[in-house]
Enzyme design. Structure first.
Site, PDB file in Angstrom:
ATOM      1  N   ALA A   1       1.722   4.196   3.382  1.00 37.46           N
ATOM      2  CA  ALA A   1       1.022   3.679   4.554  1.00 37.46           C
ATOM      3  C   ALA A   1       1.982   3.151   5.622  1.00 37.46           C
ATOM      4  O   ALA A   1       1.593   2.419   6.517  1.00 37.46           O
ATOM      5  CB  ALA A   1       0.058   2.574   4.125  1.00 37.46           C
ATOM      6  N   GLY A   2       3.256   3.509   5.510  1.00 36.30           N
ATOM      7  CA  GLY A   2       4.220   3.084   6.537  1.00 36.30           C
ATOM      8  C   GLY A   2       4.886   1.768   6.219  1.00 36.30           C
ATOM      9  O   GLY A   2       5.586   1.196   7.048  1.00 36.30           O
TER      10      GLY A   2
ATOM     11  N   ASP B   1      14.309   2.994   5.400  1.00 36.72           N
ATOM     12  CA  ASP B   1      13.487   2.296   4.393  1.00 36.72           C
ATOM     13  C   ASP B   1      14.331   1.744   3.248  1.00 36.72           C
ATOM     14  O   ASP B   1      14.152   0.607   2.809  1.00 36.72           O
ATOM     15  CB  ASP B   1      12.482   3.262   3.764  1.00 36.72           C
ATOM     16  CG  ASP B   1      11.314   3.543   4.664  1.00 36.72           C
ATOM     17  OD1 ASP B   1      11.470   3.379   5.881  1.00 36.72           O
ATOM     18  OD2 ASP B   1      10.253   3.926   4.147  1.00 36.72           O
TER      19      ASP B   1
ATOM     20  N   SER C   1       6.664   1.701   0.600  1.00 36.19           N
ATOM     21  CA  SER C   1       6.382   1.447  -0.820  1.00 36.19           C
ATOM     22  C   SER C   1       7.307   2.246  -1.729  1.00 36.19           C
ATOM     23  O   SER C   1       7.827   1.709  -2.719  1.00 36.19           O
ATOM     24  CB  SER C   1       4.921   1.782  -1.138  1.00 36.19           C
ATOM     25  OG  SER C   1       4.670   3.140  -0.836  1.00 36.19           O
ATOM     26  N   SER C   2       7.536   3.514  -1.414  1.00 36.89           N
ATOM     27  CA  SER C   2       8.356   4.327  -2.323  1.00 36.89           C
ATOM     28  C   SER C   2       9.793   3.813  -2.340  1.00 36.89           C
ATOM     29  O   SER C   2      10.411   3.718  -3.407  1.00 36.89           O
ATOM     30  CB  SER C   2       8.292   5.805  -1.947  1.00 36.89           C
ATOM     31  OG  SER C   2       8.681   5.993  -0.617  1.00 36.89           O
ATOM     32  N   ALA C   3      10.313   3.445  -1.173  1.00 38.44           N
ATOM     33  CA  ALA C   3      11.693   2.924  -1.129  1.00 38.44           C
ATOM     34  C   ALA C   3      11.803   1.658  -1.977  1.00 38.44           C
ATOM     35  O   ALA C   3      12.778   1.474  -2.722  1.00 38.44           O
ATOM     36  CB  ALA C   3      12.111   2.625   0.310  1.00 38.44           C
ATOM     37  N   ALA C   4      10.792   0.782  -1.899  1.00 38.18           N
ATOM     38  CA  ALA C   4      10.855  -0.481  -2.652  1.00 38.18           C
ATOM     39  C   ALA C   4      10.840  -0.217  -4.155  1.00 38.18           C
ATOM     40  O   ALA C   4      11.593  -0.845  -4.916  1.00 38.18           O
ATOM     41  CB  ALA C   4       9.689  -1.392  -2.244  1.00 38.18           C
TER      42      ALA C   4
ATOM     43  N   PRO D   1       0.831  -1.209   0.000  1.00 37.18           N
ATOM     44  CA  PRO D   1       0.000   0.000   0.000  1.00 37.18           C
ATOM     45  C   PRO D   1       0.865   1.258   0.000  1.00 37.18           C
ATOM     46  O   PRO D   1       1.904   1.299   0.654  1.00 37.18           O
ATOM     47  CB  PRO D   1      -0.794  -0.110   1.301  1.00 37.18           C
ATOM     48  CG  PRO D   1      -0.725  -1.537   1.699  1.00 37.18           C
ATOM     49  CD  PRO D   1       0.514  -2.116   1.107  1.00 37.18           C
TER      50      PRO D   1
HETATM   51  O1  PMV Z   1       5.985   6.171   6.792  1.00 38.36           O
HETATM   52  P1  PMV Z   1       7.351   5.813   6.286  1.00 38.36           P
HETATM   53  O2  PMV Z   1       7.505   4.378   5.905  1.00 38.36           O
HETATM   54  O3  PMV Z   1       7.821   6.783   5.234  1.00 38.36           O
HETATM   55  O4  PMV Z   1       8.351   6.012   7.517  1.00 38.36           O
HETATM   56  C1  PMV Z   1       8.655   7.273   8.072  1.00 38.36           C
HETATM   57  C2  PMV Z   1       9.589   7.048   9.208  1.00 38.36           C
HETATM   58  C3  PMV Z   1      10.083   8.309   9.898  1.00 38.36           C
HETATM   59  O5  PMV Z   1      10.971   7.894  10.924  1.00 38.36           O
HETATM   60  C4  PMV Z   1       8.940   9.067  10.551  1.00 38.36           C
HETATM   61  C5  PMV Z   1      10.809   9.245   8.937  1.00 38.36           C
HETATM   62  C6  PMV Z   1      12.099   8.620   8.394  1.00 38.36           C
HETATM   63  O6  PMV Z   1      12.464   8.973   7.273  1.00 38.36           O
HETATM   64  O7  PMV Z   1      12.748   7.860   9.107  1.00 38.36           O
END
Ligand code: PMV
Length: 330
Positions: free
Chosen positions: A115-116, A164, A119-122, A112
């Site tokens: 959503a944490g 990520d 996804s963008s890193a992958a 997703p």
């Molecule tokens: O929501 P995500 O997967 O982009 O994670 C953000 C994580 C943070 O610690 C809030 C920011 C970061 O780049 O580490």
């Protein structure tokens, strides 16, 4: 034509605090983004994306006309996705010393968006791998992680940690503290369950909110340091294979993230569902606001309970993925 894939991730511990130099422990999960790259004989780029939370779209740019997207999905989402892909391709051209290379790109992802779950890193990690291979160059995963981090840094205006991108490139369980990134070896499977509320949080805004709180209140400063302590305790629990302790520490971590104002109603509700279903522990994962929670449960109870929780749009088991970026076909 080259296809590479890279995994998404959950944060076992440490999001937000990692921005201020504390360690974090993200874990790769068996949900992947796949990027297919075919070199063109002109300098244009054509992208077809089929993301879980997008309806799917096709975009073409470059060349003389500089076409802009003609799509049926919200422009900011497309622009964000294009920013990642465009920068990943730029990294591939740079690594292969092929500044004018054009590409046809297909992106497929079962992670997703926003959503944490990274996804963008992958997408960026898989895109750099496929792009460079298509141009005849093979990078090692550490270099892919580094180039992918430059992309995130650029697209997210400097609001990015290495967590990520390093986790997606290397796979498995990793530890990230500032520029120091390493894999934590020897972790056996972690029984993750993910709950997804169908939404997403604005990472930049949420990070800025925590920064402001930290500047204003000493308690917030201390809270960030306490998250660092949780991560250090978590590392020894990982070494001892102590799932009960890991779960307890996840619960603490979620409480502290809530105190910092980054949880939300549906995230809290899914966390409570998991706890009441006797999960070993549960917390939000990533920036917060909306998106996903991660729970630890050896049984099916949490997944089933989440499926019946109002506000939870999808619940799935997410096995730890010990593989990072990999080529699927060349
Ligand atoms: O929501 P995500 O997967 O982009 O994670 C953000 C994580 C943070 O610690 C809030 C920011 C970061 O780049 O580490």
């Amino acid at each position: 034509m080259t296809t590479s894939s890279a995994p998404g991730k959950v944060y076992l511990f440490g999001e937000h605090a990692v921005v201020y130099g504390e360690p974090a422990v993200p874990c790769a999960i068996e949900r992947r983004a796949r990027v297919t790259v075919e070199e063109r004989d002109d300098d244009r780029v054509r992208v077809e994306a089929d993301e879980l939370t997008l309806d799917g779209f096709t975009v073409m740019w470059g060349g003389e006309s500089g076409d802009r997207p003609d799509v049926n999905v919200p422009t900011p989402l497309v622009e964000a996705a294009m920013g990642y892909i465009d920068n990943a391709l730029e990294q591939a051209r740079d690594a292969a010393d092929a500044p004018d290379a054009g590409f046809d790109i297909t992106v497929e992802s079962d992670i997703p968006l926003g959503a944490g779950l990274g996804s963008s890193a992958a997408v960026v990690v898989a895109g750099i791998d496929a792009g460079t291979r298509e141009l005849g160059v093979e990078l090692d995963p550490i270099e892919i992680a580094d180039r992918a981090y430059q992309v995130e840094y650029e697209v997210q205006d400097g609001q990015a940690s290495r967590a990520d991108t390093f986790c997606s490139a290397m796979g498995g369980v990793v530890r990230v503290q500032g520029d120091d990134c390493r894999r934590i070896e020897g972790v056996s499977n972690l029984p993750f369950v993910v709950g997804y509320d169908g939404g997403s949080g604005d990472t930049g805004e949420l990070v800025a909110g925590v920064r402001k709180l930290k500047e204003e209140y000493e308690f917030a400063e201390n809270t960030v340091e306490s998250i660092g302590d949780i991560v250090r305790n978590g590392e020894s629990a990982l070494r001892n294979d102590d799932l009960e302790e890991l779960g307890r520490l996840m619960d603490f971590n979620h409480g502290l993230l809530s105190a910092l104002g980054v949880s939300g109603r549906t995230l809290d509700s899914m966390v409570w569902t998991a706890r009441e279903a006797d999960a070993l522990g549960a917390k939000l994962t990533g920036a917060g606001g909306g998106g996903c929670i991660v729970a630890l449960d050896r049984t099916e109870q949490t997944k089933t309970a989440l499926e019946y929780t109002p506000g939870c749009e999808a619940a799935f088991r997410a096995e730890l993925d010990t593989d990072g970026v990999r080529v699927e076909s060349e």
